[in-house]
Design an enzyme around this catalytic site. Structure first.
Site, PDB file in Angstrom:
ATOM      1  N   ASP A 164      36.408  37.357  33.493  1.00  0.00           N
ATOM      2  CA  ASP A 164      36.956  37.409  34.852  1.00  0.00           C
ATOM      3  C   ASP A 164      37.640  38.743  35.146  1.00  0.00           C
ATOM      4  OD1 ASP A 164      37.341  36.152  37.354  1.00  0.00           O
ATOM      5  OD2 ASP A 164      39.381  35.601  36.843  1.00  0.00           O
TER       6      ASP A 164
ATOM      7  N   SER B 229      39.266  35.476  43.293  1.00  0.00           N
ATOM      8  CA  SER B 229      37.957  34.973  42.876  1.00  0.00           C
ATOM      9  C   SER B 229      37.663  33.673  43.606  1.00  0.00           C
ATOM     10  CB  SER B 229      37.927  34.739  41.362  1.00  0.00           C
ATOM     11  OG  SER B 229      38.234  35.924  40.655  1.00  0.00           O
TER      12      SER B 229
ATOM     13  N   GLN C 114      29.842  36.683  40.306  1.00  0.00           N
ATOM     14  CA  GLN C 114      31.050  36.191  40.966  1.00  0.00           C
ATOM     15  C   GLN C 114      31.093  36.668  42.407  1.00  0.00           C
ATOM     16  OE1 GLN C 114      35.398  37.655  40.289  1.00  0.00           O
ATOM     17  NE2 GLN C 114      35.173  35.844  38.982  1.00  0.00           N
TER      18      GLN C 114
END
Length: 287
Positions: free
Chosen positions: A205, A229, A279
């Protein structure tokens, strides 16, 4: 201190089992006011793995971030055993805080099989030893920054990053939407592939949605930019170790509607493609 930070991260991913399909995890302050998304990904994967036969390994994870997590409260992970087939097992995971879901995820597991193989080549980049390590800001400079940045930049991390093309994120310049970053844990850990997959979910991430900001001369540190996110996809391809150097190669094909899309490929040092990511994130300019 380095080994302590890594041990703390490993412990963070070892959840407390409350019931057969119910687990509880704690949070680590990485300098943000909210729970780091990679932590919830790693813990969700850890929870689901504990409900699957040991011979089946995670090969894909898809998750939506629904709410910001409270760093001072535990997170409960509820696992639904969706299906156990002859080859694959599927699990649905909901991360819950204060009675509300903060993440919904689906994770698929597979027994080890032989099959066709191919992969894209690893980019030609300098070795991590040929890249200068990132230096912490001197205390006198850190003290002049806003509180948000002091928290983020002042925390010791269990993962080391070395940027092939370093950038001053406090004063970013516009550049093409791709980057390459070497990373690894700052101390060795045990051999468990289950642990290394959870650690990679945690690390995956970092820097991903930030790639979508590169053409616009902004970063997470920019005072009037809101970033978060929205979802996260992760595929595991081949064995790896997170306490050895891995190359994270990013690109961002598009940004629009206050959202940016970023993709990543993670290579072992010997050139094997070990994982892929994608993402979409919120990138909003505030007045």
């Amino acid at each position: 201190m380095t080994e302590n930070h890594v041990r703390e991260l490993v412990d963070l991913l070892q959840l407390e089992r409350l019931e057969d399909n119910l687990f509880r995890g704690q949070s680590r302050d990485i300098g943000t006011h909210f729970v780091f998304g990679g932590q919830v990904l790693g813990q969700a994967l850890s929870a689901a793995q504990q409900t699957v036969d040991g011979g089946r390994a995670a090969h894909s994870l898809h998750a939506y971030f629904l709410r910001a997590g409270d760093i001072n409260a535990p997170i409960v992970y509820s696992v639904e055993r969706t299906r156990d087939g002859g080859t694959f097992s599927s699990r649905r995971v909901v991360a819950i805080q204060h009675g509300q879901p903060i993440l919904n995820g689906s994770i698929s597991f597979q027994i080890e099989e032989e099959g066709f193989e191919h992969q894209t080549a690893m980019p030609e980049v300098p070795a991590p030893e040929d890249i200068e390590p990132m230096q912490p800001l001197p205390p006198e400079k850190l003290a002049k920054l806003p509180e948000k940045l002091q928290r983020w930049l002042g925390v010791d991390a269990p993962i080391e990053f070395r940027h092939v093309w370093p950038q001053n994120k406090l004063h970013p310049s516009k550049r093409p939407p791709y980057q390459h970053i070497w990373f690894r844990l700052t101390a060795p850990v045990e051999d468990s592939p289950v642990l290394h997959r959870a650690l990679l979910a945690y690390a995956s991430d970092f820097n991903l949605i930030g790639t979508a900001t590169l053409p616009h001369g902004i970063s997470y540190y920019t005072h009037n930019v809101q970033m978060a996110s929205l979802d996260h996809a992760l595929w595991f391809h081949r064995p790896f170790r997170v306490d050895e150097w891995l190359l994270y190669s990013f690109d961002s094909p598009t940004a629009q509607g206050s959202r940016g899309l970023a993709r990543g490929q993670i290579f072992s040092r010997d050139g094997r493609l070990v994982a892929s990511t994608a993402q979409e994130g919120l990138i909003r300019l505030r007045n």
